[in-house]
Design a protein around this motif. Structure first.
Motif, PDB file in Angstrom:
ATOM      1  N   VAL A 115      -6.602  -2.210  -1.921  1.00  0.00           N
ATOM      2  CA  VAL A 115      -5.615  -1.561  -2.355  1.00  0.00           C
ATOM      3  C   VAL A 115      -5.779  -0.625  -0.905  1.00  0.00           C
ATOM      4  CG1 VAL A 115      -5.552   0.385  -4.441  1.00  0.00           C
ATOM      5  CG2 VAL A 115      -5.247  -2.150  -4.880  1.00  0.00           C
ATOM      6  N   ALA A 169       2.479   2.509  -8.358  1.00  0.00           N
ATOM      7  CA  ALA A 169       1.595   0.618  -8.655  1.00  0.00           C
ATOM      8  C   ALA A 169       2.525  -0.359  -7.951  1.00  0.00           C
ATOM      9  CB  ALA A 169       1.233   0.943  -9.519  1.00  0.00           C
ATOM     10  N   ASN A 170       3.817  -0.856  -8.424  1.00  0.00           N
ATOM     11  CA  ASN A 170       4.675  -1.323  -8.420  1.00  0.00           C
ATOM     12  C   ASN A 170       4.728  -1.746  -6.459  1.00  0.00           C
ATOM     13  OD1 ASN A 170       6.147  -2.838 -10.609  1.00  0.00           O
ATOM     14  ND2 ASN A 170       6.897  -0.808 -10.718  1.00  0.00           N
ATOM     15  N   ARG A 190       1.425  -3.429  -5.724  1.00  0.00           N
ATOM     16  CA  ARG A 190       1.788  -5.156  -6.118  1.00  0.00           C
ATOM     17  C   ARG A 190       2.584  -5.774  -5.368  1.00  0.00           C
ATOM     18  NH1 ARG A 190       3.875  -9.453  -8.554  1.00  0.00           N
ATOM     19  NH2 ARG A 190       6.089  -7.913  -8.146  1.00  0.00           N
ATOM     20  N   ASP A 191       3.380  -5.458  -5.264  1.00  0.00           N
ATOM     21  CA  ASP A 191       4.614  -6.330  -3.961  1.00  0.00           C
ATOM     22  C   ASP A 191       3.792  -6.437  -2.588  1.00  0.00           C
ATOM     23  OD1 ASP A 191       5.800  -5.957  -6.047  1.00  0.00           O
ATOM     24  OD2 ASP A 191       7.759  -4.724  -4.770  1.00  0.00           O
ATOM     25  N   ALA A 242       1.252  -8.541  -3.067  1.00  0.00           N
ATOM     26  CA  ALA A 242       1.814 -10.446  -3.483  1.00  0.00           C
ATOM     27  C   ALA A 242       2.324 -10.645  -2.025  1.00  0.00           C
ATOM     28  CB  ALA A 242       2.690 -10.181  -4.377  1.00  0.00           C
ATOM     29  N   THR A 245      -4.324 -13.960  -8.985  1.00  0.00           N
ATOM     30  CA  THR A 245      -5.818 -13.758  -9.128  1.00  0.00           C
ATOM     31  C   THR A 245      -6.002 -14.114  -9.354  1.00  0.00           C
ATOM     32  OG1 THR A 245      -4.152 -14.082 -11.399  1.00  0.00           O
ATOM     33  CG2 THR A 245      -4.572 -11.828 -11.190  1.00  0.00           C
ATOM     34  N   GLU A 260       0.433 -15.043 -10.533  1.00  0.00           N
ATOM     35  CA  GLU A 260       0.855 -13.810  -9.832  1.00  0.00           C
ATOM     36  C   GLU A 260      -0.266 -12.200 -10.445  1.00  0.00           C
ATOM     37  OE1 GLU A 260       5.339 -11.978  -8.693  1.00  0.00           O
ATOM     38  OE2 GLU A 260       4.684 -14.344  -8.004  1.00  0.00           O
ATOM     39  N   LEU A 261      -0.094 -11.549  -9.115  1.00  0.00           N
ATOM     40  CA  LEU A 261      -0.507 -10.236  -9.922  1.00  0.00           C
ATOM     41  C   LEU A 261       0.708  -9.008 -10.481  1.00  0.00           C
ATOM     42  CD1 LEU A 261      -3.539  -9.194  -8.887  1.00  0.00           C
ATOM     43  CD2 LEU A 261      -2.492  -8.014  -6.612  1.00  0.00           C
ATOM     44  N   VAL A 305       1.526  -5.672 -12.385  1.00  0.00           N
ATOM     45  CA  VAL A 305       1.059  -3.909 -12.076  1.00  0.00           C
ATOM     46  C   VAL A 305       0.179  -3.539 -13.039  1.00  0.00           C
ATOM     47  CG1 VAL A 305       2.483  -2.374 -11.997  1.00  0.00           C
ATOM     48  CG2 VAL A 305       3.681  -4.045 -12.056  1.00  0.00           C
ATOM     49  N   THR A 324      -2.797  -4.949 -13.733  1.00  0.00           N
ATOM     50  CA  THR A 324      -4.246  -4.838 -12.882  1.00  0.00           C
ATOM     51  C   THR A 324      -3.644  -3.757 -12.002  1.00  0.00           C
ATOM     52  OG1 THR A 324      -3.622  -7.416 -13.366  1.00  0.00           O
ATOM     53  CG2 THR A 324      -5.470  -6.864 -11.833  1.00  0.00           C
ATOM     54  N   VAL A 325      -2.776  -3.484 -11.260  1.00  0.00           N
ATOM     55  CA  VAL A 325      -3.019  -2.848  -9.643  1.00  0.00           C
ATOM     56  C   VAL A 325      -3.511  -1.417 -11.377  1.00  0.00           C
ATOM     57  CG1 VAL A 325      -1.693  -1.868  -8.606  1.00  0.00           C
ATOM     58  CG2 VAL A 325      -1.518  -4.507  -8.439  1.00  0.00           C
TER      59      VAL A 325
END
Lengths: 319, 128
Positions: free
Chosen positions: B11, B30-31, B34-35, B38, B44, B49-50, B52, B54-55
């Motif tokens: 991040v 955050a979105n 996340r994208d 990904a 994870t 899939e990760l 949001v 978590t982010v």
């Protein structure tokens, strides 16, 4: 009991000034760094013990013939709330000073630890984000910076050695290996604990010659010990080249935390002197101090600790 | 990408990449983060899939460490790096080395404290 407090006071004065000045000028510590480190620790411990002990025994004089009797007398006094005959203002003052100094020393030790731990934690957090693991050595991180830098970050099983890219470009693989051995010796021999204790000693009594001289001597002696450890696996010219190329870079770990303002030498001068002394020692090797002489120094260190302890306890135990 | 530590690093790398951009374009939601993660194959521990959330957890950890700043005036909140990667490196090196001026002083004092003989021996060593 008077004589015991005067002897303790005399010992405190000797250990605060002439002894550390003489030891800091002596040449033999470079030939026996480990023994010299033990002696500096004994001087600091015995010095602190006799400072507190002298005030304590003197202040308790009206309450008992010796320290143990005096302490029993003080406990009885505090339990009974009765005014004590003979315990006048000046004795109460000495007792308070002893208590304050004791609390001050312990508190400074803890505060210094807290500062170092906090700084180290922050440093580690940033390091985790900024560095990448070295290709072929474990527990080694590489940071992208042009200055030639190598240092170690103690932290139990998470201890790491950090190298800069500038250093890796400047040094040959063999020289780099000697630098790594040097830093690992700092970690393996737990030099961070010594630096912590003497930084605290210095922060607690910054105006005392002994605490300033001791910190400088300890900084230098641990560098020499780490050099000796590096020499076990590297040849001398390689280490000398590495030390000379990095000289003036390294700063002893934890020294940034809580460094007091007034100094005998500026930190730059002290650091330069340390680098010069290290190089001098590597360039012209001297034979290690003889076994007999080392034993003599160690016996002296033991005696330094024994004298104040005996002065404090023996009169009570014997009587 | 297994641990929170590794996610924090990823991040921060993304936010640091934005750091050079002008005000207003240097923050991500955050979105968006996340994208991007990904796209770089971020999953994870168990390969899912990760999420949001978590982010967001990672971002709040980084915010607590004063590495990330949250812009709260519009929703969704946008996050940006407090300062550049280089500035943090300088901060670290400053702790170890002192300032550049200190370093010069050390070098000058060092050269001053070595005798001519020693300097000669050293010169031989270095050129050997």
């Amino acid at each position: 009991m008077f004589w015991a407090s005067y002897l303790l006071a005399a010992l405190a004065v000797i250990l605060a000034w002439p002894v550390p000045v003489m030891l800091s000028r002596a040449r033999w510590p470079a030939r026996a760094p480990k023994t010299a480190l033990i002696l500096w620790q004994a001087i600091a411990l015995a010095g602190g013990l006799s400072m507190i002990g002298a005030m304590l025994t003197w202040g308790l004089e009206p309450l008992g013939d010796n320290l143990l009797a005096g302490l029993r007398g003080l406990a009885a006094l505090l339990a009974s709330y009765q005014p004590a005959p003979g315990l006048d203002l000046i004795h109460v003052f000495a007792l308070s000073a002893a208590l304050l100094l004791g609390v001050h020393l312990v508190f400074t030790l803890l505060l210094t630890y807290y500062r170092i731990a906090k700084q180290r934690h922050r440093h580690r957090t940033l390091l985790n984000l900024l560095s990448s693991p070295a290709k072929d050595s474990p527990k080694t991180l590489v940071i992208n910076h042009p200055a030639p830098v190598a240092y170690c970050l103690p932290g139990g099983s998470g201890s790491v050695t950090v190298l800069s890219e500038g250093l890796m470009e400047l040094l040959t693989p063999a020289e780099l290996q000697s630098v790594l051995q040097h830093e690992r010796a700092h970690l393996n021999q737990r030099h961070d604990l010594l630096l912590w204790a003497f930084a605290a000693w210095r922060a607690a009594l910054p105006w005392l010659p002994t605490s300033q001289l001791a910190q400088r001597a300890v900084n230098e002696l641990i560098e020499m010990l780490a050099d000796d450890a590096a020499l076990e696996t590297t040849d001398r010219p390689t280490l000398i080249r590495a030390v000379a190329l990095v000289a003036g870079g390294e700063r002893p770990a934890g020294s940034a935390a809580g460094a007091p303002a007034r100094e005998l030498l500026s930190p730059e001068e002290a650091q330069a002197l340390t680098s010069a002394n290290r190089l001098r020692r590597l360039l012209t090797p001297m034979a290690p101090l003889g076994r007999a002489a080392q034993s003599l120094v160690l016996a002296g260190a033991a005696l330094l600790l024994a004298v104040p302890t005996v002065l404090l306890l023996a009169p009570g135990l014997a009587g | 990408m297994a641990t929170l530590g590794e996610l924090e690093r990823a991040v921060m790398d993304l936010l640091w990449e934005q750091n050079g951009r002008p005000e207003g374009e240097n923050a991500l939601t955050a979105n968006e983060l996340r994208d991007s993660l990904a796209r770089r194959g971020g999953t994870t521990k168990d390969g899912k899939e990760l999420a949001v959330t978590t982010v967001l957890t990672v971002l709040s950890r980084l915010e607590k460490k004063s590495l990330v700043q949250r812009e709260r005036d519009i929703r969704p909140h946008r996050y940006r790096a407090v300062t550049s990667r280089e500035a943090h490196t300088v901060e670290l090196m400053h702790e170890v080395l002192g300032s550049a001026r200190d370093r010069e002083a050390v070098l000058a004092a060092f050269i001053g404290s070595v005798s001519a003989q020693e300097a000669e021996a050293l010169r031989k060593m270095l050129t050997a």
